[in-house]
Design an enzyme around this catalytic site. Structure first.
Site, PDB file in Angstrom:
ATOM      1  N   GLN A  35      -0.452   6.281  -3.588  1.00  0.00           N
ATOM      2  CA  GLN A  35      -1.239   6.285  -4.807  1.00  0.00           C
ATOM      3  C   GLN A  35      -2.326   5.209  -4.817  1.00  0.00           C
ATOM      4  O   GLN A  35      -3.197   5.227  -5.672  1.00  0.00           O
ATOM      5  CB  GLN A  35      -0.318   6.088  -6.014  1.00  0.00           C
ATOM      6  CG  GLN A  35       0.652   7.237  -6.237  1.00  0.00           C
ATOM      7  CD  GLN A  35      -0.055   8.536  -6.543  1.00  0.00           C
ATOM      8  OE1 GLN A  35      -1.031   8.558  -7.260  1.00  0.00           O
ATOM      9  NE2 GLN A  35       0.424   9.625  -5.974  1.00  0.00           N
ATOM     10  N   GLY A  36      -2.281   4.256  -3.897  1.00  0.00           N
ATOM     11  CA  GLY A  36      -3.301   3.223  -3.873  1.00  0.00           C
ATOM     12  C   GLY A  36      -2.768   1.929  -3.286  1.00  0.00           C
ATOM     13  O   GLY A  36      -1.703   1.879  -2.677  1.00  0.00           O
ATOM     14  N   ASP A  75       9.603   9.616  -7.767  1.00  0.00           N
ATOM     15  CA  ASP A  75       9.577   8.894  -6.493  1.00  0.00           C
ATOM     16  C   ASP A  75      10.521   7.700  -6.519  1.00  0.00           C
ATOM     17  O   ASP A  75      10.156   6.593  -6.133  1.00  0.00           O
ATOM     18  CB  ASP A  75       8.150   8.445  -6.173  1.00  0.00           C
ATOM     19  CG  ASP A  75       7.959   8.155  -4.680  1.00  0.00           C
ATOM     20  OD1 ASP A  75       8.785   8.629  -3.886  1.00  0.00           O
ATOM     21  OD2 ASP A  75       7.000   7.466  -4.333  1.00  0.00           O
ATOM     22  N   GLN A  98       0.851  -1.182   0.000  1.00  0.00           N
ATOM     23  CA  GLN A  98       0.000   0.000   0.000  1.00  0.00           C
ATOM     24  C   GLN A  98       0.890   1.237   0.000  1.00  0.00           C
ATOM     25  O   GLN A  98       1.965   1.245   0.585  1.00  0.00           O
ATOM     26  CB  GLN A  98      -0.908   0.019   1.235  1.00  0.00           C
ATOM     27  CG  GLN A  98      -1.985  -1.059   1.214  1.00  0.00           C
ATOM     28  CD  GLN A  98      -2.839  -1.048   2.451  1.00  0.00           C
ATOM     29  OE1 GLN A  98      -2.325  -1.143   3.563  1.00  0.00           O
ATOM     30  NE2 GLN A  98      -4.136  -0.918   2.285  1.00  0.00           N
ATOM     31  N   GLY A  99       0.423   2.292  -0.672  1.00  0.00           N
ATOM     32  CA  GLY A  99       1.191   3.529  -0.749  1.00  0.00           C
ATOM     33  C   GLY A  99       0.281   4.719  -0.938  1.00  0.00           C
ATOM     34  O   GLY A  99      -0.956   4.623  -0.865  1.00  0.00           O
TER      35      GLY A  99
END
Length: 740
Positions: free
Chosen positions: A424-425, A538, A421-422
């Site tokens: 962005q989603g 990133d 998980q991060g």
């Protein structure tokens, strides 16, 4: 079953049956109060599961209880911590006897005899309860403090009453006794007490300090100074169960229990590491056993349904009760009403069946319209137009998936399928109908004002065909948020490879260098060779994946919020990660290709040192690995921070070459940093020299590479093994000299 299995002999089938029963018994967390014939009782204390005495009767070795019969009456002890257990609560608390720390004067001098408790809860499922414990210090004129691994966390001071030790006080109000609260999640501490303004000169009695159960200390003791006669005092510990043991706790509706993680979220929907369980409202018992929570019969209270002079029937139901609105004296009338109600219910049943069928049809139509709405809302029409246009050649490589197939591939996005998980989603592991394993990213809500940019970037990223960039296979736009489908990379992230033990494939310098070369080459391709230059924004070790042969691949472009900068390149508006972000970005708010170069420089330092980009174990000024690395080079201490594995495998000149390259990438001014093309060439030159260090080189490109590298080494101190002058000299103009 096959013929061979049907022909198994009776002994073999019986052995298999007994083994299956044993596995099932363990999987449901033990259904009885006894195990292996031994009652879970020691002395006057009953030991509930997940704790236990016999092997196999406790959920984990930390919860094993030993029953000591050598001290007179049997006493229970936590085996791994050797602490006497006073009582156990299934609400997540445990009372134990904890040793006191004392400081006693020695022959009237300033010296003292120390007796310090040395019990640590580190790495255990236990920690000291903040709400139930306090820190106390006993003695005349105490100056007491409490320390943990992070430093000073609390303390208190007391004064003397008429310069003598109080012996009959009943309150700890700062006279000969002081107290203080403790922080949350405390698992290890040391306490210190100084008497009489910092020394023991003239002190006649010992000084004491310890954590103590506040309720016991303030409610059960008639005289607080009785504590001085005790070697151990009650202390309350909180306990939680590790998530890896969740398979030994059955969480179903039939068990009437609820298991939650430490932060309060459900066991089925969170990635935390510890949890506790409780019985639901209206039930009592042990929530860690299957059917351990039994319904409370509230109707045993005969007055519960008495109102004024009438008493109504109390009807017990699972989890509660209700009072029958019909008086006990009117049972006949109530039976008539029941018959009428049943007859009416049968008639209504057919009406409900017809309504349910109609609802199902309407719901199906609504679901189709809903998917069409989301498809349009997420830019599906625009993407179809782009894919069908004559000047776009990605129809064969980009696929529009339907939501039903992706839901089936991920078992309805089951939490057990989550890969990570991060910002962005969330990424799930899935298997398509053709058997292909993929990674499915469930993105966050898309910005409606950026639909065109999002679609353009999906098309462009679909055209990226580089062996070191994770391939975007397609997307699904008929869900509330877009779903992006990528190729699956099996061996996790570079961060896991560097910082987790991997005995099957240990990290080597050759592997580190190979990973750096692959990532640099991929970034060079994105910056310069792709049809439309792309900035990643990133770059970090968690966004670098390793395939089945441990080849590096760049991932996570955050395509959902892409923007077009100066109409010349694509960039993804990821918030970035501290420790990797370009310092120049904070001043200009403009992200350039040199910003990716800076982030790659941090990754290079991680490959050299084996340390994380941000670490709380370093000093406050040098928590950033980039700052720590630059400082070490300026102090000629480069080889003091290099990973031992790298020092063992790599040659000194190779380390210096890569370190100099990383230093250039971390230059505070973006214009002075090399391009990714130059970085890739330098790394390949190091690899070329590494393969043929003692052979006469005749190729012009190798000789040129050597000249290029030695030009970068002209400021390197030649004596690196002494430690005093090892490392790389540098100009202080590029980075301020920090004190770490």
């Amino acid at each position: 079953m096959g013929t061979r299995e049907r022909d198994m002999g009776m002994p073999l089938r019986m052995a298999f049956l007994l083994w299956s029963m044993n596995v099932c018994t363990k999987a449901v967390g033990l259904g009885n109060s006894s195990c292996s014939g031994a009652a879970a009782v020691c002395g006057n204390l009953t030991i509930p599961y997940p704790f236990g005495i016999e092997p196999g009767c406790y959920i984990d070795d930390w919860f094993a209880i030993g029953c000591n019969h050598t001290l007179g009456s049997p006493k229970p002890f936590l085996r791994r911590l050797d602490l006497e257990v006073l009582d156990i609560s299934l609400k997540g608390t445990l009372r134990v006897n904890y040793p006191m720390t004392s400081w006693c004067p020695k022959n009237g001098t300033k010296n003292a005899t120390w007796s310090e408790a040395n019990v640590t809860l580190e790495s255990s499922p236990f920690f000291f309860s903040k709400s139930r414990n306090i820190f106390i210090a006993m003695g005349c004129g105490n100056w007491a403090w409490l320390r943990s691994r992070v430093g000073l966390i609390g303390g208190c001071m007391s004064v003397c009453e008429k310069d003598t030790i109080q012996t009959n006080g009943s309150s700890c109000n700062g006279i000969d006794c002081c107290k203080s609260t403790i922080p949350s999640d405390l698992d290890v501490f040391t306490s210190n007490v100084l008497g009489k303004s910092g020394n023991f000169s003239g002190a006649k009695d010992c000084n004491y300090g310890s954590l103590v159960d506040q309720k016991w200390f303030e409610g059960n003791l008639t005289n607080h100074f009785e504590v001085r006669k005790m070697s151990q005092v009650p202390v309350v510990l909180n306990w939680e169960i590790n998530e890896s043991l969740s398979s030994l706790v059955k969480e179903t509706n039939s068990s009437h229990s609820t298991c939650q993680f430490a932060n309060g979220s459900s066991l089925l929907g969170n990635m935390s590491t510890t949890f506790t369980c409780t019985c639901d409202s209206g039930f009592e018992g042990n929530p860690y056993l299957v059917d351990g929570c039994q319904d409370i019969d509230e109707c045993v209270d005969l007055e519960l349904c008495s109102f004024y002079d009438l008493r109504y029937d109390c009807v017990n139901v699972p989890g509660g009760y209700y009072c029958d609105t019909v008086s006990v004296s009117d049972h006949k009338s109530r039976n008539k009403i029941i018959i009428i109600g049943i007859s009416t219910g049968i008639g209504l049943l057919f009406l409900f069946i017809g309504g349910w069928w109609s609802h199902k049809v309407v719901k199906k139509r609504k679901n189709i319209k809903r998917k069409e709405k989301f498809f349009k809302q997420n830019g599906g029409l625009l993407l179809q137009q782009q894919l069908s246009s004559s000047d776009v050649t990605v129809e064969k490589t980009t696929k529009l998936f339907n939501s039903k197939d992706l839901e089936k591939a991920t078992d309805n996005f089951n939490v057990n399928r989550i890969l990570g998980q991060g910002g962005q989603g969330t990424v799930y592991k899935g298997m398509l109908t053709d058997g292909k394993i993929v990674a499915i990213k469930k993105s966050k809500v898309i910005d409606e004002g950026k639909l065109e940019e999002f679609v353009n970037e999906v098309v462009i990223l679909s055209q990226i065909n580089h062996r070191n960039v994770v391939k975007l296979l397609g997307c699904c736009l008929e869900t509330e948020v877009p779903l992006l489908v990528y190729e699956f990379i099996p061996n996790g992230t570079l961060s896991q490879y560097l910082y987790d033990q991997n005995e099957e494939f240990p990290a080597t310098w050759d592997m580190h260098l190979q990973i750096a070369i692959k990532v640099a080459g991929a970034l060079f391709y994105l910056h310069s060779a792709a049809s439309t230059p792309i900035y990643h924004r990133d770059i970090k070790t968690t966004n670098i994946l390793l395939d089945d042969k441990y080849r590096a691949k760049i991932a996570d472009f955050g395509t959902l919020r892409s923007i077009d900068v100066d109409q010349t390149h694509l960039t993804t508006t990821v918030q970035g990660t501290f420790g990797y972000l370009d310092p120049e970005y904070f001043q200009s708010s403009q992200f350039t290709e040199k910003s990716d170069v800076y982030s790659f420089g941090v990754v290079l330092v991680e490959l050299l040192t084996g340390e994380k980009a941000i670490s709380s174990t370093r000093t406050k000024e040098c928590r950033s690995l980039a700052t720590y690395f630059i400082h070490s080079m300026e102090k000629n201490n480069l080889f003091d921070i290099i990973d031992a594995r790298v020092m063992k495998d790599a040659k000194q000149e190779e380390i210096i070459a890569v370190a100099n390259l990383a230093k250039m990438c971390l230059n505070m001014k973006g214009k002075k940093r090399p391009t990714m093309k130059e970085v890739a060439m330098q790394l390949e030159a190091v690899q070329t020299l590494q393969k043929s260090p003692n052979v006469q080189q005749n190729h012009e490109e190798i000789e040129y590479a050597k000249i290029e590298m030695y030009e970068q080494w002209d400021t390197v101190s030649t004596s690196t093994m002494s430690g005093a002058d090892s490392g790389v000299a540098s100009s202080s103009s590029s980075h301020p000299l920090l004190s770490c």
